[in-house]
Scaffold this motif. Structure first.
Motif, short mmCIF file in Angstrom:
data_model
loop_
_atom_site.label_atom_id
_atom_site.label_comp_id
_atom_site.label_asym_id
_atom_site.label_seq_id
_atom_site.Cartn_x
_atom_site.Cartn_y
_atom_site.Cartn_z
N THR A 43 0.06 5.41 0.47
CA THR A 43 -0.20 5.41 -0.97
C THR A 43 -0.79 6.75 -1.37
OG1 THR A 43 -2.41 4.46 -0.69
CG2 THR A 43 -0.59 2.91 -1.08
N LEU A 44 -0.40 7.17 -2.58
CA LEU A 44 -0.92 8.39 -3.17
C LEU A 44 -1.28 8.01 -4.60
CD1 LEU A 44 -1.26 11.35 -2.24
CD2 LEU A 44 0.96 11.83 -3.30
N GLY A 45 -2.57 7.88 -4.88
CA GLY A 45 -2.99 7.31 -6.16
C GLY A 45 -2.43 5.90 -6.25
N ALA B 174 7.28 5.64 4.10
CA ALA B 174 6.79 6.52 5.16
C ALA B 174 7.10 5.97 6.54
CB ALA B 174 5.27 6.70 5.01
N GLY B 175 8.04 5.03 6.62
CA GLY B 175 8.31 4.36 7.89
C GLY B 175 9.46 4.93 8.67
N GLY B 176 9.99 6.07 8.25
CA GLY B 176 11.04 6.67 9.05
C GLY B 176 12.34 6.82 8.29
N GLY B 177 13.45 6.68 9.02
CA GLY B 177 14.75 6.89 8.42
C GLY B 177 14.85 8.29 7.86
N GLY B 178 15.57 8.44 6.77
CA GLY B 178 15.81 9.75 6.19
C GLY B 178 14.54 10.48 5.80
N PHE B 179 13.51 9.73 5.42
CA PHE B 179 12.27 10.39 4.99
C PHE B 179 11.66 11.20 6.12
CE2 PHE B 179 12.78 6.75 2.24
CZ PHE B 179 12.64 7.33 0.99
N ARG C 76 2.84 12.38 9.81
CA ARG C 76 1.54 12.33 10.51
C ARG C 76 0.44 11.89 9.54
NH1 ARG C 76 0.20 17.86 12.39
NH2 ARG C 76 0.87 17.32 14.49
N TRP C 77 0.43 12.49 8.34
CA TRP C 77 -0.55 12.12 7.32
C TRP C 77 -0.44 10.64 6.98
CZ3 TRP C 77 0.97 10.42 2.39
CH2 TRP C 77 -0.09 10.15 1.52
N ALA C 78 0.79 10.16 6.79
CA ALA C 78 1.01 8.77 6.36
C ALA C 78 0.57 7.78 7.44
CB ALA C 78 2.49 8.57 6.01
N ASP D 57 1.40 -15.26 -1.96
CA ASP D 57 0.81 -15.30 -3.31
C ASP D 57 -0.63 -14.79 -3.31
OD1 ASP D 57 0.02 -17.47 -1.85
OD2 ASP D 57 -0.02 -18.86 -3.55
N GLU D 58 -1.33 -15.04 -2.21
CA GLU D 58 -2.70 -14.55 -2.10
C GLU D 58 -2.73 -13.01 -2.01
OE1 GLU D 58 -6.00 -15.67 1.05
OE2 GLU D 58 -4.72 -17.36 0.47
N VAL D 59 -1.79 -12.47 -1.25
CA VAL D 59 -1.73 -11.02 -1.10
C VAL D 59 -1.40 -10.37 -2.43
CG1 VAL D 59 -0.64 -9.10 0.10
CG2 VAL D 59 -0.86 -11.30 1.25
N VAL D 60 -0.46 -10.95 -3.13
CA VAL D 60 -0.02 -10.35 -4.39
C VAL D 60 -1.13 -10.39 -5.43
CG1 VAL D 60 1.58 -10.58 -6.31
CG2 VAL D 60 2.42 -10.69 -3.99
N ARG D 61 -1.86 -11.50 -5.47
CA ARG D 61 -2.96 -11.58 -6.42
C ARG D 61 -4.06 -10.58 -6.08
NH1 ARG D 61 -2.49 -17.14 -6.52
NH2 ARG D 61 -4.13 -17.34 -4.97
N GLY D 62 -4.31 -10.41 -4.78
CA GLY D 62 -5.45 -9.63 -4.36
C GLY D 62 -5.22 -8.13 -4.29
N GLU D 63 -3.98 -7.73 -4.32
CA GLU D 63 -3.69 -6.32 -4.10
C GLU D 63 -3.14 -5.69 -5.38
OE1 GLU D 63 -0.26 -4.15 -1.69
OE2 GLU D 63 -1.61 -5.28 -0.40
N GLU D 64 -3.65 -4.53 -5.69
CA GLU D 64 -3.13 -3.84 -6.87
C GLU D 64 -1.71 -3.36 -6.59
OE1 GLU D 64 -4.73 -0.89 -10.28
OE2 GLU D 64 -5.95 -1.33 -8.53
N LEU D 65 -0.82 -3.65 -7.51
CA LEU D 65 0.58 -3.30 -7.27
C LEU D 65 0.84 -1.83 -7.56
CD1 LEU D 65 2.28 -6.45 -8.75
CD2 LEU D 65 1.77 -5.93 -6.38
N ALA D 66 1.90 -1.35 -6.96
CA ALA D 66 2.27 0.05 -7.15
C ALA D 66 2.68 0.31 -8.59
CB ALA D 66 3.43 0.39 -6.23
N ALA D 67 2.39 1.51 -9.03
CA ALA D 67 2.79 1.86 -10.40
C ALA D 67 4.30 2.05 -10.45
CB ALA D 67 2.09 3.14 -10.80
#
Ligand SMILES: [Zn+2]
Length: 311
Positions: free
Chosen positions: A199-201, A207-212, A222-224, A301-311
């Motif tokens: 996450t950045l902001g 960041a899990g691989g493949g083409g990135f 490495r940073w991720a 559902d617990e994870v989704v409620r508790g975690e701020e979603l990506a912009a």
């Protein structure tokens, strides 16, 4: 370490004692989504396969670096290379399913998906002599359109899935999904282990691989991975493909320019980069990671409620 590798042998991250998940999505160069409109499915059997040679190179690389990994393999490939599948399993790696012929989950109805998953599994289990417990959807294609997919995987007895990219992307992604392991079903122990995002902001970055991994500088990965291990205290999940270390693969001249850019960039540097990654962090199989992560998993559902979603 390979003399060509530009990366120093710093092992400081291993001190974290977090074992990350290493995975290979076993398919050949012409089976990728990027070429689906220029190479017909009917032509697959007339193309010389390169996947076996590339997987053997990967096995050597894993043996040299002492890494065990999970090979999410197409049933189609296992049908043609059963001895290779056995060899992967006998080297101590996990054989898991990547579906039969790379059709994305949202192109099926539930019945078609059930048949695809069943077929791939029986081929993989026959070839490997091992039980298949894990599934990765082609192109991370389990998302909000396929609510029956996890139910089907649970009913077929899968222990885990690693089929969700919790990020917005032009080809795939379910950006509302949790970033870390979750139980997608209330009445099942099935665990979903999403591919890694940093996450950045407010933004999530794939960041899990493949083409990135191949296209961006190594320092990004490495940073991720350090962010995930050190700040989040969680294992990262990394994936790549055998064709990504194959600089000599045939070129597809009539593919869209963007697909060509993504597919061919830095193929010749990939192996050196991978060796850097294998040395710098600690890696293991996805089934072990799933067992470990299941202990700290909460319902979706617990994870989704508790975690701020990506912009
Ligand atoms: Zn794939």
């Amino acid at each position: 370490m390979n003399a060509q590798s530009p990366f120093p042998e710093t092992d400081q991250s291993k001190g974290l004692a977090i074992t990350n998940g290493m995975s290979v999505d076993v398919e050949d160069w012409f089976q990728v989504g990027a070429f689906e409109n220029v190479i017909a499915r009917d032509d697959w059997d007339s193309i010389r396969l390169r996947v076996e040679d590339n997987v053997v190179r990967i096995l050597d690389m894993f043996a040299e670096t002492g890494v065990s990994a999970t090979f999410f393999t197409l049933g189609w490939v296992a049908e043609r290379h059963p001895a290779l599948i056995r060899r992967i399993a006998e080297a101590g790696h996990e054989i898991a399913s990547h579906g039969y012929d790379h059709a994305r989950v949202f192109t099926f109805d539930r019945k078609g998906f059930a048949e695809d998953v069943k077929l791939a599994r029986s081929i993989l289990e026959d070839a490997s002599g091992q039980r298949v417990a894990g599934y990765r959807a082609p192109s991370f294609s389990i998302d909000q359109r396929t609510p029956w997919a996890f139910i089907e995987l649970a009913e077929q007895g899968y222990a885990y899935s690693s089929s969700v990219a919790p990020v917005a992307h032009d080809h795939y992604g379910w950006r509302e999904a949790p970033r870390f392991a979750f139980h997608p079903l209330a009445d099942s122990n099935l665990v979903e282990i999403p591919v890694t995002t940093a996450t950045l902001g407010q933004k999530r970055l794939a960041a899990g691989g493949g083409g990135f991994f191949r296209v961006l500088p190594y320092t990004f990965s490495r940073w991720a991975i350090r962010q995930v291990n050190q700040r989040d205290g969680r294992p990262a999940v990394f994936y790549f493909h055998p064709w990504e270390i194959d600089a000599d693969q045939p070129r597809v001249p009539n593919a869209p320019m963007r697909s060509k850019l993504r597919h061919y960039t830095n193929l010749d540097r990939m192996e050196g980069k991978l060796r850097g990654l294998l040395h710098e962090f600690q890696w293991g199989r996805m089934d072990a990671l799933a067992r470990h992560e299941a202990k700290r998993t909460v319902p979706f559902d617990e994870v989704v409620r508790g975690e701020e979603l990506a912009a």
